[in-house]
Structures are given as structure tokens and as C-alpha cells.
Write an enzyme that holds these catalytic residues in place. Structure first.
Site, PDB file in Angstrom:
ATOM      1  N   GLY A 208      40.717  41.152  41.159  1.00  0.00           N
ATOM      2  CA  GLY A 208      41.725  41.911  41.919  1.00  0.00           C
ATOM      3  C   GLY A 208      41.672  42.777  43.299  1.00  0.00           C
ATOM      4  O   GLY A 208      40.323  42.524  43.384  1.00  0.00           O
ATOM      5  N   ASN A 209      42.424  43.574  43.521  1.00  0.00           N
ATOM      6  CA  ASN A 209      42.214  44.519  44.752  1.00  0.00           C
ATOM      7  C   ASN A 209      42.674  45.740  44.461  1.00  0.00           C
ATOM      8  O   ASN A 209      43.613  45.888  43.643  1.00  0.00           O
ATOM      9  CB  ASN A 209      42.274  43.733  45.966  1.00  0.00           C
ATOM     10  CG  ASN A 209      43.693  43.307  46.350  1.00  0.00           C
ATOM     11  OD1 ASN A 209      44.503  44.224  46.202  1.00  0.00           O
ATOM     12  ND2 ASN A 209      43.863  41.986  46.224  1.00  0.00           N
ATOM     13  N   HIS A 210      42.628  46.602  45.502  1.00  0.00           N
ATOM     14  CA  HIS A 210      43.268  48.036  45.304  1.00  0.00           C
ATOM     15  C   HIS A 210      44.735  48.080  46.050  1.00  0.00           C
ATOM     16  O   HIS A 210      45.152  49.326  46.066  1.00  0.00           O
ATOM     17  CB  HIS A 210      42.258  49.126  46.087  1.00  0.00           C
ATOM     18  CG  HIS A 210      41.002  49.362  45.464  1.00  0.00           C
ATOM     19  ND1 HIS A 210      40.760  49.697  44.007  1.00  0.00           N
ATOM     20  CD2 HIS A 210      39.595  49.168  45.738  1.00  0.00           C
ATOM     21  CE1 HIS A 210      39.495  49.952  43.934  1.00  0.00           C
ATOM     22  NE2 HIS A 210      38.765  49.486  44.695  1.00  0.00           N
TER      23      HIS A 210
END
Ligand code: CTP
Length: 399
Positions: A208-210
Site C-alpha cells: 500500500g502507500n501513505h
């Protein structure tokens, strides 16, 4: 503002005295004005003044105790185009955020069919308090528009943020909210993508990512505020947004996001793609949780579909497409390449080099490039204000 029906909710703060000027501005612009006051606000401005200026009786209690007449909060909710609560005290704010309903003003808020706008006013430390911030965020998530308090001399003698916006500022805000909105957005369908995508590795792990989703949610909110119908295709976030004209489609992976976009696309007038889509996903997803065995492991990744590019390739006459670019170098040049290759009308650029801009934070600093070669840079602002800038730019572009 001719014929616009403005319901003014007045709560018990010192700034209530300024409401007389606001009512005069509204009446001068030929708006219809009705007022509801909390019992506490009557200590700050007389209901007689409010009633005389608005040329309507003032609602204070649920019942007229003398003759048993009911002040119907439902009727107020149906009557008003806009419910403006000004000044909004910390006490009423907290009750609105939690759905309390112990006076006529609060019951009316819960019965509102049109939109609600609030103008907070409180002392320095109260306005800065984490609880106030949290409650304002909650209201925003519930679809309420906020006219931020301004800086200056406060009634306590302190100086700083907390003063209610001046009546002229509130009046301009209302005018924009009623007049401009209707001109551009009524009957228009917007599609917004927001948040990250999660690409499964096994049943418990993902890539995923932030991305927090805040930028996309603020954009959806702004479009709703201006009267558009919105489909919000959202990856996993902690955010909420509710509105009668909102269709929320929750997805997890890029492939699911593509599917949601494809099924909505033919009816969309404006697409704004703010999601941080994972560029790659694991080629194989394990059915069971992967056990640790070797000292190292390799996950084979395959490219995800470019959802924005798909929309650009299927863009028809009358559809407008906006993409985002998060660049770390050669920002304008790289963004321009994306604008062309994805067949966009507008590209919104931000860089991680700007302090306070980008992932996870409440602020952003953007510039916009369009396919008519116009370019505009904006200051660092709250994501709500950035959303406002983007949609205003878009309005000028379309019209
Ligand atoms: N986007 C998308 N689908 C993807 C990837 C990106 O819809 N699979 C959208 C994003 O929502 C955003 C824009 O495309 O509006 C970002 O473009 P992209 O080319 O992905 O930018 P970067 O991720 O920064 O790509 P690169 O690493 O190539 O610079």
C-alpha cells in the site's frame, strides 16, 4: 441573493452582536431571512432586534408555552436553502458533532434538507483545542461547510485566531455558495477517486502507500457543496463523508477501482482522479498466510491498470478530466507529459519537496497546468481551501 432562503442560527457568543449587520446585508440583497436563537444567545443580542431586522418571528423554544404553538424544526429544515450557524460556539459545535438535540437550533440542524454552513467564534485556546479541531473535522465529514475564524483581537483581550469572520466575509461566502454553485454544478455528475489502493500479498498482508485520502475527500465535499452529484471511489481510509447527493463506492485494489470507474464513466461530466493507485500488484496472491521460512523472499509484481489513462482514452465530448501528479523533479515538464499522454484537461501538481504538502498532512501546495497551456501556482493551504481552488479553476476552465 434575491429569493434565497437563509435560515440563521444564532448561538451564545459575544460575536452575536455582529449578526445584526449580517441580517441587514442579506435583506439588502433581497434574500429571505428567518432566525433561530439558542436561549443563551438572547443574552448577547435581543430577539426583538433580530426579529425586526429579519422581518420574521424568531424561533427560540420548541413550544410557545403561552398558547402551545409548535415551532416546527422540520418546517425550518424544509424551508431553508442554507442554514447558517453564526456565531458557532464550542458548546453548539460539540452538540452538532455528536447529534445532541436539546434545543430548537440543534433539532433544526438534524432536520436540514439544504446545506449547513457554520462560522465558529471562540477564544484563542478554545479554538486551538484538540477537541474543537476534532469536532470541526467531524462536521466537515458530515458535509457542513466551515467559514474559518479569523485572527485578531478577542473579547478576552487575547490576540489570535478565534474571531468570527466579519459579516461581509460571511455574506460573500453565502453569495458564492448560492449563486456560483447553481450556475455550474446543478445537474452535473462528478467522479472522484481518493485514497490508496491495497494490493494483497496474502490474506493478511498487502502493498500500500501513505495516502490518507484527505485531498480526494475534500474535493468530493467541495463538489457536493457546490451542488454536483458525486461518485466517490475510495480506497481504504479512516475518513467519512455523507451527503444525499453522494454515492460512495468503497474498493480495496486498483483492479476494483478500475471496475468502479468503468461502470460509472459514461454518465460522468467531470472526473477528478486524486487516488494514489499502487502501480504494481503481486502476480500471485497466496490463499493462506505466508509462513516465514527462508532468509529472504521475492514477490513477483505485475503492472496495475492505469485508471486515469483508461478514462482519458474513453473521454467523450463534454467530459472533463483532471489528474494529479506527484513529482520530485522536473515537476512541470513531467506533469505536462502526463497531461498529454493521459489526454487530460487539467493536471494538479504537488511535490514532496514542499514542507507541509502531500501525504498524510492537512495542508497542500499545488500548481495547476491545463491543456490550453495555462499555469497557476498556489500558496500552501489547508486541503479544504486547495479543493476550493481546484474546483474554482475548473469552473473557469469549463465556462
Ligand atoms: N493513476 C491512476 N491509475 C494508476 C496510476 C495513477 O488512475 N494505476 C492516476 C492518479 O490518481 C493520479 C495520476 O494518475 O491522478 C498520477 O499519475 P502517475 O502517472 O501514476 O503518476 P506517478 O504515480 O507519479 O507515476 P510515475 O511514477 O510514472 O511518475
Amino acid at each position: 441573493m434575491q429569493g434565497k432562503r437563509i435560515l440563521l442560527g444564532i448561538t451564545g457568543g459575544i460575536a452575536a452582536y455582529k449578526i445584526a449587520s449580517l441580517i441587514r446585508l442579506l435583506k439588502k440583497s433581497e434574500a429571505e431571512v428567518k432566525c433561530i436563537m439558542t436561549p443563551a444567545s438572547c443574552d448577547f443580542i435581543s430577539p426583538i432586534v433580530v426579529s425586526a431586522l429579519s422581518e420574521n418571528p424568531v424561533g427560540i423554544e420548541f413550544w410557545n408555552k403561552k398558547d402551545g404553538t409548535w415551532n416546527s424544526h422540520v418546517d425550518y429544515g424544509l424551508w431553508a436553502d442554507i442554514f447558517l450557524v453564526a456565531p458557532l460556539t464550542a458548546n453548539t459545535l460539540s452538540k452538532m458533532a455528536t447529534g445532541s438535540c436539546d434545543n430548537l437550533l440543534l433539532a433544526t440542524y438534524l432536520s436540514m434538507k439544504g446545506r449547513t454552513i457554520v462560522a465558529p467564534a471562540m477564544d484563542l485556546d478554545m479554538y486551538a483545542h484538540a477537541t474543537t479541531k476534532r469536532n470541526l473535522e467531524q462536521l466537515q465529514g458530515d458535509g457542513v461547510q466551515i467559514i474559518p475564524a479569523e485572527s485578531g483581537q478577542l473579547a478576552s483581550g487575547l490576540e489570535g485566531e478565534g474571531r468570527m469572520a466579519e459579516p461581509e466575509t460571511i455574506f460573500d461566502f453565502l453569495k458564492n455558495a448560492t449563486v456560483i454553485t447553481e450556475q455550474y454544478w446543478k445537474g452535473k455528475n462528478a467522479l472522484v477517486t481518493a485514497g490508496p489502493t491495497y494490493e494483497a500479498i496474502d490474506p493478511v498482508r498487502f502493498i500500500g502507500n501513505h495516502s490518507s485520502g484527505k485531498m480526494g475527500y475534500r474535493i468530493a465535499q467541495e463538489l457536493l457543496n457546490r451542488g454536483a452529484s458525486v461518485t466517490l471511489v475510495s480506497g481504504p481510509t479512516n475518513l467519512t463523508l455523507e451527503h444525499p447527493q453522494l454515492e460512495m463506492v468503497k474498493i480495496t485494489s486498483a483492479e476494483e477501482m478500475l471496475e468502479a470507474v468503468q461502470s460509472a464513466w459514461s454518465g460522468v461530466d467531470v472526473g477528478i482522479f486524486a487516488a494514489a493507485v499502487a502501480d504494481y500488484r503481486p502476480q500471485d496472491v497466496a490463499d493462506e498466510k505466508i509462513k516465514k521460512s527462508e532468509d529472504s523472499m521475492t514477490i513477483e509484481l505485475v503492472k496495475n491498470p492505469d485508471i486515469l489513462k483508461w478514462a482519458g482514452a474513453h473521454k467523450k465530448e463534454g467530459q472533463t478530466l483532471v489528474g494529479f501528479a506527484l513529482e520530485t523533479n522536473n515537476v512541470k515538464e513531467n506533469a505536462n507529459k502526463k497531461l498529454v499522454s493521459k489526454n487530460l484537461n487539467l493536471i494538479v501538481m504537488n511535490t514532496l519537496q514542499d514542507v507541509g504538502a502531500g501525504f498524510g498532512v492537512d495542508t497542500n501546495k499545488i500548481s495547476i497546468l491545463d491543456n490550453r497551456n495555462n499555469f497557476e501556482s498556489f500558496e500552501l493551504k489547508s486541503k479544504s481551501k486547495v479543493a476550493n481552488d481546484i474546483i474554482s479553476y475548473l469552473e473557469n476552465y469549463i465556462s
